[in-house]
Design a protein around this motif. Structure first.
Motif, PDB file in Angstrom:
ATOM      1  N   GLU A 262      22.332 107.182  61.637  1.00  0.00           N
ATOM      2  CA  GLU A 262      20.943 106.846  61.298  1.00  0.00           C
ATOM      3  C   GLU A 262      20.100 108.107  61.233  1.00  0.00           C
ATOM      4  N   ALA A 263      20.329 109.049  62.146  1.00  0.00           N
ATOM      5  CA  ALA A 263      19.583 110.316  62.122  1.00  0.00           C
ATOM      6  C   ALA A 263      19.820 111.043  60.801  1.00  0.00           C
ATOM      7  N   ALA A 264      21.057 111.049  60.335  1.00  0.00           N
ATOM      8  CA  ALA A 264      21.375 111.708  59.068  1.00  0.00           C
ATOM      9  C   ALA A 264      20.651 111.036  57.902  1.00  0.00           C
ATOM     10  N   LYS A 265      20.566 109.710  57.916  1.00  0.00           N
ATOM     11  CA  LYS A 265      19.861 108.986  56.855  1.00  0.00           C
ATOM     12  C   LYS A 265      18.361 109.276  56.880  1.00  0.00           C
ATOM     13  N   VAL A 266      17.791 109.259  58.074  1.00  0.00           N
ATOM     14  CA  VAL A 266      16.355 109.539  58.202  1.00  0.00           C
ATOM     15  C   VAL A 266      16.079 110.988  57.798  1.00  0.00           C
ATOM     16  N   ALA A 267      16.932 111.903  58.249  1.00  0.00           N
ATOM     17  CA  ALA A 267      16.757 113.324  57.916  1.00  0.00           C
ATOM     18  C   ALA A 267      16.865 113.558  56.411  1.00  0.00           C
ATOM     19  N   GLN A 268      17.694 112.776  55.738  1.00  0.00           N
ATOM     20  CA  GLN A 268      17.832 112.938  54.285  1.00  0.00           C
ATOM     21  C   GLN A 268      16.511 112.659  53.570  1.00  0.00           C
ATOM     22  N   TRP A 269      15.720 111.734  54.093  1.00  0.00           N
ATOM     23  CA  TRP A 269      14.385 111.467  53.530  1.00  0.00           C
ATOM     24  C   TRP A 269      13.579 112.763  53.530  1.00  0.00           C
ATOM     25  N   ALA A 270      13.643 113.499  54.635  1.00  0.00           N
ATOM     26  CA  ALA A 270      12.919 114.773  54.729  1.00  0.00           C
ATOM     27  C   ALA A 270      13.536 115.825  53.817  1.00  0.00           C
ATOM     28  N   ALA A 271      14.864 115.915  53.804  1.00  0.00           N
ATOM     29  CA  ALA A 271      15.545 116.925  52.987  1.00  0.00           C
ATOM     30  C   ALA A 271      15.199 116.780  51.506  1.00  0.00           C
ATOM     31  N   LEU A 272      15.047 115.548  51.049  1.00  0.00           N
ATOM     32  CA  LEU A 272      14.685 115.322  49.647  1.00  0.00           C
ATOM     33  C   LEU A 272      13.274 115.801  49.318  1.00  0.00           C
ATOM     34  N   ARG A 273      12.445 116.007  50.331  1.00  0.00           N
ATOM     35  CA  ARG A 273      11.056 116.408  50.123  1.00  0.00           C
ATOM     36  C   ARG A 273      10.783 117.859  50.488  1.00  0.00           C
ATOM     37  N   ILE A 274      11.768 118.548  51.024  1.00  0.00           N
ATOM     38  CA  ILE A 274      11.607 119.957  51.380  1.00  0.00           C
ATOM     39  C   ILE A 274      12.478 120.755  50.419  1.00  0.00           C
ATOM     40  N   PRO A 275      11.862 121.477  49.478  1.00  0.00           N
ATOM     41  CA  PRO A 275      12.618 122.114  48.395  1.00  0.00           C
ATOM     42  C   PRO A 275      13.755 123.043  48.833  1.00  0.00           C
ATOM     43  N   HIS A 276      13.621 123.728  49.932  1.00  0.00           N
ATOM     44  CA  HIS A 276      14.649 124.688  50.339  1.00  0.00           C
ATOM     45  C   HIS A 276      15.711 124.090  51.264  1.00  0.00           C
ATOM     46  N   VAL A 277      15.701 122.778  51.466  1.00  0.00           N
ATOM     47  CA  VAL A 277      16.664 122.137  52.366  1.00  0.00           C
ATOM     48  C   VAL A 277      17.557 121.189  51.573  1.00  0.00           C
TER      49      VAL A 277
ATOM     50  N   SER B  50      11.662 120.543  61.571  1.00  0.00           N
ATOM     51  CA  SER B  50      11.234 120.504  60.171  1.00  0.00           C
ATOM     52  C   SER B  50      10.529 119.177  59.944  1.00  0.00           C
ATOM     53  N   ILE B  51       9.473 119.235  59.150  1.00  0.00           N
ATOM     54  CA  ILE B  51       8.650 118.046  58.920  1.00  0.00           C
ATOM     55  C   ILE B  51       8.410 117.879  57.425  1.00  0.00           C
ATOM     56  N   ALA B  52       8.547 116.658  56.951  1.00  0.00           N
ATOM     57  CA  ALA B  52       8.154 116.303  55.592  1.00  0.00           C
ATOM     58  C   ALA B  52       7.200 115.127  55.711  1.00  0.00           C
ATOM     59  N   ALA B  53       6.115 115.176  54.961  1.00  0.00           N
ATOM     60  CA  ALA B  53       5.112 114.116  55.071  1.00  0.00           C
ATOM     61  C   ALA B  53       4.583 113.714  53.706  1.00  0.00           C
ATOM     62  N   GLU B  54       4.298 112.437  53.589  1.00  0.00           N
ATOM     63  CA  GLU B  54       3.670 111.913  52.385  1.00  0.00           C
ATOM     64  C   GLU B  54       2.149 112.025  52.465  1.00  0.00           C
ATOM     65  N   THR B  55       1.639 112.070  53.687  1.00  0.00           N
ATOM     66  CA  THR B  55       0.198 112.135  53.910  1.00  0.00           C
ATOM     67  C   THR B  55      -0.071 112.885  55.204  1.00  0.00           C
ATOM     68  N   PRO B  56      -1.168 113.621  55.286  1.00  0.00           N
ATOM     69  CA  PRO B  56      -1.484 114.294  56.548  1.00  0.00           C
ATOM     70  C   PRO B  56      -1.954 113.325  57.633  1.00  0.00           C
ATOM     71  N   LEU B  57      -2.173 112.079  57.294  1.00  0.00           N
ATOM     72  CA  LEU B  57      -2.674 111.106  58.255  1.00  0.00           C
ATOM     73  C   LEU B  57      -1.622 110.642  59.256  1.00  0.00           C
ATOM     74  N   TRP B  58      -0.391 111.101  59.138  1.00  0.00           N
ATOM     75  CA  TRP B  58       0.674 110.722  60.063  1.00  0.00           C
ATOM     76  C   TRP B  58       0.476 111.352  61.434  1.00  0.00           C
ATOM     77  N   ALA B  59      -0.197 112.486  61.487  1.00  0.00           N
ATOM     78  CA  ALA B  59      -0.211 113.353  62.670  1.00  0.00           C
ATOM     79  C   ALA B  59      -1.303 112.999  63.672  1.00  0.00           C
ATOM     80  N   SER B  60      -1.205 111.822  64.253  1.00  0.00           N
ATOM     81  CA  SER B  60      -2.171 111.465  65.296  1.00  0.00           C
ATOM     82  C   SER B  60      -1.866 112.256  66.556  1.00  0.00           C
TER      83      SER B  60
END
Length: 145
Positions: free
Chosen positions: A10-25, A61-71
């Protein structure tokens, strides 16, 4: 709301969401990952990876769709994971020097700008390294949260 991956797959699947949004990863390898949901949708994914036993260091490493995630509560929980549960002595991050928003975010939550690695992300694309030590975290607003 922070949704932690339950196991390595599951960690690998969740991390892939981030990897797809971080150009150098392309992938993170062994990691722990958490999705941050907002209004029932994934707003960001935080990946803790590159654990080094000798220095007890952990990369984030962090990938975000919106800055509003960071409460405040979300940030406190994620940093608590790194320093308490994972046992890191230092948490660090690398980002392209032209990603001003990421650099400002990291330094804004207490990471210190530590180094620049020339050409880390290709010609004329340097990496800015930021870090936070356990002691800095303990003295910060996050260590008291």
């Amino acid at each position: 709301m922070i949704l932690w991956a339950e196991d390595e797959n599951e960690a690998a699947k969740v991390a892939q969401w981030a990897a797809l949004r971080i150009p150098h990863v392309s992938s993170f390898g062994p990691c722990q990952a958490a999705a941050v949901e907002r209004h029932g949708r994934t707003a960001a994914v935080v990946v803790f990876h590159d654990w080094q036993d000798v220095g007890r260091s952990l990369q984030v490493s962090i990938a975000a769709e919106t800055p509003l995630w960071a409460s405040r509560a979300t940030l406190a929980g994620l940093l608590r994971y790194a320093f308490v549960r994972a046992g890191a002595e230092v948490l660090w991050s690398a980002m392209p020097s032209d990603n001003v928003r990421a650099i400002k975010f990291n330094t804004g939550i207490g990471f210190k700008r530590e180094a620049v690695l020339r050409r880390r992300f290709g010609p004329k694309r340097h990496a800015v390294i930021t870090s936070m030590t356990r002691q800095e975290w303990q003295r910060s607003q996050w260590g008291n949260a």
